[in-house]
Enzyme design. Structure first.
Site, PDB file in Angstrom:
ATOM      1  N   ARG A  34       3.541  38.663  22.581  1.00 42.51           N
ATOM      2  CA  ARG A  34       3.872  37.397  22.889  1.00 42.51           C
ATOM      3  C   ARG A  34       2.786  36.446  22.373  1.00 42.51           C
ATOM      4  O   ARG A  34       2.765  35.128  22.410  1.00 42.51           O
ATOM      5  CB  ARG A  34       4.018  36.928  24.063  1.00 42.51           C
ATOM      6  CG  ARG A  34       5.608  37.678  24.740  1.00 42.51           C
ATOM      7  CD  ARG A  34       5.376  37.723  26.338  1.00 42.51           C
ATOM      8  NE  ARG A  34       4.219  38.363  26.805  1.00 42.51           N
ATOM      9  CZ  ARG A  34       4.052  38.696  28.037  1.00 42.51           C
ATOM     10  NH1 ARG A  34       4.763  38.244  29.055  1.00 42.51           N
ATOM     11  NH2 ARG A  34       3.067  39.596  28.393  1.00 42.51           N
ATOM     12  N   ASP A  54       8.714  37.220  21.974  1.00 40.59           N
ATOM     13  CA  ASP A  54       8.972  37.627  23.409  1.00 40.59           C
ATOM     14  C   ASP A  54       9.991  38.447  23.634  1.00 40.59           C
ATOM     15  O   ASP A  54      11.205  37.936  23.576  1.00 40.59           O
ATOM     16  CB  ASP A  54       8.924  36.337  24.302  1.00 40.59           C
ATOM     17  CG  ASP A  54       8.851  36.924  25.839  1.00 40.59           C
ATOM     18  OD1 ASP A  54       9.399  37.756  26.180  1.00 40.59           O
ATOM     19  OD2 ASP A  54       8.944  35.835  26.797  1.00 40.59           O
ATOM     20  N   GLY A  79       6.136  45.947  28.041  1.00 42.24           N
ATOM     21  CA  GLY A  79       6.332  46.007  29.512  1.00 42.24           C
ATOM     22  C   GLY A  79       5.051  45.677  30.159  1.00 42.24           C
ATOM     23  O   GLY A  79       3.950  45.511  29.648  1.00 42.24           O
ATOM     24  N   TYR A 140       8.918  47.446  39.688  1.00 39.96           N
ATOM     25  CA  TYR A 140       8.448  47.893  38.510  1.00 39.96           C
ATOM     26  C   TYR A 140       9.144  49.398  38.248  1.00 39.96           C
ATOM     27  O   TYR A 140       9.978  49.623  37.193  1.00 39.96           O
ATOM     28  CB  TYR A 140       7.099  48.051  38.110  1.00 39.96           C
ATOM     29  CG  TYR A 140       6.474  48.777  37.160  1.00 39.96           C
ATOM     30  CD1 TYR A 140       6.400  48.254  35.783  1.00 39.96           C
ATOM     31  CD2 TYR A 140       5.996  50.298  37.274  1.00 39.96           C
ATOM     32  CE1 TYR A 140       5.894  48.892  34.694  1.00 39.96           C
ATOM     33  CE2 TYR A 140       5.528  50.815  36.173  1.00 39.96           C
ATOM     34  CZ  TYR A 140       5.752  50.405  34.970  1.00 39.96           C
ATOM     35  OH  TYR A 140       5.020  51.021  33.701  1.00 39.96           O
ATOM     36  N   LYS A 144      12.002  50.863  35.449  1.00 35.97           N
ATOM     37  CA  LYS A 144      11.863  51.852  34.579  1.00 35.97           C
ATOM     38  C   LYS A 144      13.050  52.942  34.848  1.00 35.97           C
ATOM     39  O   LYS A 144      13.461  53.898  34.046  1.00 35.97           O
ATOM     40  CB  LYS A 144      10.682  52.432  34.676  1.00 35.97           C
ATOM     41  CG  LYS A 144       9.216  51.561  34.204  1.00 35.97           C
ATOM     42  CD  LYS A 144       9.210  51.157  32.885  1.00 35.97           C
ATOM     43  CE  LYS A 144       8.052  50.618  32.269  1.00 35.97           C
ATOM     44  NZ  LYS A 144       8.102  50.160  31.112  1.00 35.97           N
ATOM     45  N   ARG A 187      -8.884  54.847  42.930  1.00 35.37           N
ATOM     46  CA  ARG A 187      -7.792  55.066  42.651  1.00 35.37           C
ATOM     47  C   ARG A 187      -7.375  55.664  41.285  1.00 35.37           C
ATOM     48  O   ARG A 187      -6.732  56.657  41.102  1.00 35.37           O
ATOM     49  CB  ARG A 187      -7.144  53.503  42.463  1.00 35.37           C
ATOM     50  CG  ARG A 187      -5.510  53.566  41.820  1.00 35.37           C
ATOM     51  CD  ARG A 187      -4.761  53.447  43.082  1.00 35.37           C
ATOM     52  NE  ARG A 187      -3.263  53.437  42.350  1.00 35.37           N
ATOM     53  CZ  ARG A 187      -2.373  54.423  42.610  1.00 35.37           C
ATOM     54  NH1 ARG A 187      -2.612  55.538  43.271  1.00 35.37           N
ATOM     55  NH2 ARG A 187      -1.137  54.479  42.200  1.00 35.37           N
TER      56      ARG A 187
HETATM   57  N1  LIG Z   1      -1.081  52.167  31.197  1.00 31.71           N
HETATM   58  C1  LIG Z   1      -0.110  52.838  31.767  1.00 31.71           C
HETATM   59  O1  LIG Z   1      -0.846  53.781  32.753  1.00 31.71           O
HETATM   60  C2  LIG Z   1       1.180  53.092  31.814  1.00 31.71           C
HETATM   61  C3  LIG Z   1       2.024  53.935  32.383  1.00 31.71           C
HETATM   62  C4  LIG Z   1       3.255  54.191  32.357  1.00 31.71           C
HETATM   63  C5  LIG Z   1       3.851  53.336  31.640  1.00 31.71           C
HETATM   64  N2  LIG Z   1       3.384  52.323  30.656  1.00 31.71           N
HETATM   65  C6  LIG Z   1       4.198  51.455  30.009  1.00 31.71           C
HETATM   66  O2  LIG Z   1       3.729  51.506  28.898  1.00 31.71           O
HETATM   67  C7  LIG Z   1       3.968  50.225  27.704  1.00 31.71           C
HETATM   68  C8  LIG Z   1       2.954  49.703  27.319  1.00 31.71           C
HETATM   69  O3  LIG Z   1       1.888  49.380  28.465  1.00 31.71           O
HETATM   70  P1  LIG Z   1       0.523  49.443  28.207  1.00 31.71           P
HETATM   71  O4  LIG Z   1      -0.274  50.347  29.196  1.00 31.71           O
HETATM   72  O5  LIG Z   1      -0.014  49.864  26.569  1.00 31.71           O
HETATM   73  O6  LIG Z   1      -0.146  47.996  28.493  1.00 31.71           O
HETATM   74  P2  LIG Z   1      -0.820  47.003  27.737  1.00 31.71           P
HETATM   75  O7  LIG Z   1      -2.015  47.305  27.024  1.00 31.71           O
HETATM   76  O8  LIG Z   1      -0.933  45.607  28.654  1.00 31.71           O
HETATM   77  O9  LIG Z   1       0.262  46.570  26.381  1.00 31.71           O
HETATM   78  C9  LIG Z   1       1.286  45.837  26.796  1.00 31.71           C
HETATM   79  C10 LIG Z   1       1.909  45.262  25.360  1.00 31.71           C
HETATM   80  O10 LIG Z   1       3.273  45.027  25.533  1.00 31.71           O
HETATM   81  C11 LIG Z   1       3.260  43.283  24.980  1.00 31.71           C
HETATM   82  N3  LIG Z   1       4.186  42.507  25.832  1.00 31.71           N
HETATM   83  C12 LIG Z   1       4.367  42.600  27.185  1.00 31.71           C
HETATM   84  N4  LIG Z   1       5.392  41.738  27.455  1.00 31.71           N
HETATM   85  C13 LIG Z   1       6.232  41.539  26.425  1.00 31.71           C
HETATM   86  C14 LIG Z   1       7.214  40.871  26.230  1.00 31.71           C
HETATM   87  N5  LIG Z   1       8.019  40.245  27.039  1.00 31.71           N
HETATM   88  N6  LIG Z   1       7.580  40.641  24.805  1.00 31.71           N
HETATM   89  C15 LIG Z   1       6.835  41.055  23.894  1.00 31.71           C
HETATM   90  N7  LIG Z   1       5.641  42.089  23.986  1.00 31.71           N
HETATM   91  C16 LIG Z   1       5.251  41.943  25.390  1.00 31.71           C
HETATM   92  C17 LIG Z   1       1.598  42.795  25.216  1.00 31.71           C
HETATM   93  O11 LIG Z   1       1.407  41.874  24.496  1.00 31.71           O
HETATM   94  P3  LIG Z   1       1.525  40.198  24.867  1.00 31.71           P
HETATM   95  O12 LIG Z   1       1.000  40.397  26.435  1.00 31.71           O
HETATM   96  O13 LIG Z   1       0.435  39.451  24.034  1.00 31.71           O
HETATM   97  O14 LIG Z   1       2.876  39.745  24.847  1.00 31.71           O
HETATM   98  C18 LIG Z   1       0.999  44.199  24.925  1.00 31.71           C
HETATM   99  O15 LIG Z   1       0.815  44.087  23.444  1.00 31.71           O
HETATM  100  C19 LIG Z   1       4.489  49.378  29.016  1.00 31.71           C
HETATM  101  O16 LIG Z   1       5.994  49.383  28.945  1.00 31.71           O
HETATM  102  C20 LIG Z   1       4.063  49.778  30.374  1.00 31.71           C
HETATM  103  O17 LIG Z   1       4.987  49.757  31.411  1.00 31.71           O
HETATM  104  C21 LIG Z   1       2.047  52.266  30.929  1.00 31.71           C
END
Ligand SMILES: NC(=O)c1ccc[n+]([C@@H]2O[C@H](COP(=O)([O-])OP(=O)(O)OC[C@H]3O[C@@H](n4cnc5c(N)ncnc54)[C@H](OP(=O)(O)O)[C@@H]3O)[C@@H](O)[C@H]2O)c1
Length: 236
Positions: A34, A54, A79, A140, A144, A187
């Site tokens: 976004r 988005d 997400g 959340y 999922k 944590r």
């Molecule tokens: N990190 C963990 O421990 C973990 C664990 C389980 C699952 N996950 C999942 O892994 C996925 C990636 O997360 P991450 O951990 O890599 O977090 P992150 O570093 O915050 O990356 C999230 C990415 O999604 C984009 N984004 C968020 N909302 C969006 C939307 N509505 N439209 C388009 N882009 C969007 C963000 O960019 P912008 O904000 O600029 O849009 C960013 O590029 C998510 O689905 C998260 O729920 C993460």
């Protein structure tokens, strides 16, 4: 042949690592996010296409789909956690649930619906789920869990024409902005302690799994939720 790969949320963390993994294969990669600055920076650094979109906005998702031709791999990585609210009102509760459902479920549903006719016969849809679906995930985790339920029906719809559909349910992964600086040492230690291999996940753990799911060796693997969490949540 060069594959075309679309990664929503490809500008940070897990999505960015997946983009780098496919770009290393010389795929033609599109990443979305976004925030225009991070989209532009990621596109430049990874030598991929960047599109500001988005994934919860149907008009923006339609415009994204219009830019694409045939697509081999869709990764729904966009997400994250809705901002916490301590307000006790039902309206605040409703906002939080709507935000988590939009961000973590509807983002994947909308993007997939917009591009599914472009998926090639041996294509793949990979959506990033979470261990939170199984444990203490609140709104959340509920989103999922619904993502995994939706994936099962998506697979039944698309697999007859060769497209596999799977969820990677990630455990705790470092190297992302997911916790927005809110992770404490205690944590972190507790989450690592829950794993069998006593380490957090890395973005490359998830990228490697995504790459495998889109490979010739995974063509009979569809409709599944693959748990990548070092054993923190075991299944049988
Ligand atoms: N990190 C963990 O421990 C973990 C664990 C389980 C699952 N996950 C999942 O892994 C996925 C990636 O997360 P991450 O951990 O890599 O977090 P992150 O570093 O915050 O990356 C999230 C990415 O999604 C984009 N984004 C968020 N909302 C969006 C939307 N509505 N439209 C388009 N882009 C969007 C963000 O960019 P912008 O904000 O600029 O849009 C960013 O590029 C998510 O689905 C998260 O729920 C993460």
């Amino acid at each position: 042949m060069t594959r075309t790969v679309l990664i929503t949320g490809g500008t940070s963390g897990i999505g960015r690592a997946i983009a780098a993994r496919f770009a290393a294969d010389r795929a033609e990669v599109f990443v979305t996010g976004r925030t225009p600055d991070t989209v532009e920076r990621t596109a430049k650094e990874l030598q991929v296409h960047g599109v500001v979109c988005d994934a919860t906005n149907s008009a923006q998702v339609e415009a994204l789909a219009d830019r694409l031709g045939a697509l081999d791999v869709l990764v729904n990585a966009a997400g994250g956690l809705a901002p916490a609210t301590t307000a006790p009102s039902l309206d605040a509760l409703l906002s939080r649930w709507r935000a988590d459902l939009a961000q973590n479920l509807l983002s994947a549903v909308l993007t997939t619906a917009a591009v599914q006719d472009k998926l090639t016969g041996d294509g793949s849809v990979i959506s990033i789920g979470s261990i939170g679906a199984e444990r203490r995930g609140g709104s959340y985790g509920a989103a999922k869990a619904a993502l995994a339920a939706w994936n099962a029906s998506l697979s039944a719809e698309l697999a007859p024409r060769g497209v596999t559909c799977n969820v990677i349910s990630a455990g705790y992964v470092t190297g992302t902005n997911f916790f927005r600086g809110g992770m404490t040492d205690d944590r972190h230690r507790a989450l690592v302690e829950e794993t069998h291999n006593k380490r957090p996940g890395t973005v490359d753990d998830i990228a490697g799994t995504a790459h495998f799911l889109a490979s010739p060796g995974a063509r009979h693997l569809t409709g599944q939720t693959i748990h990548v969490n070092g054993g923190a949540h075991t299944t049988r």
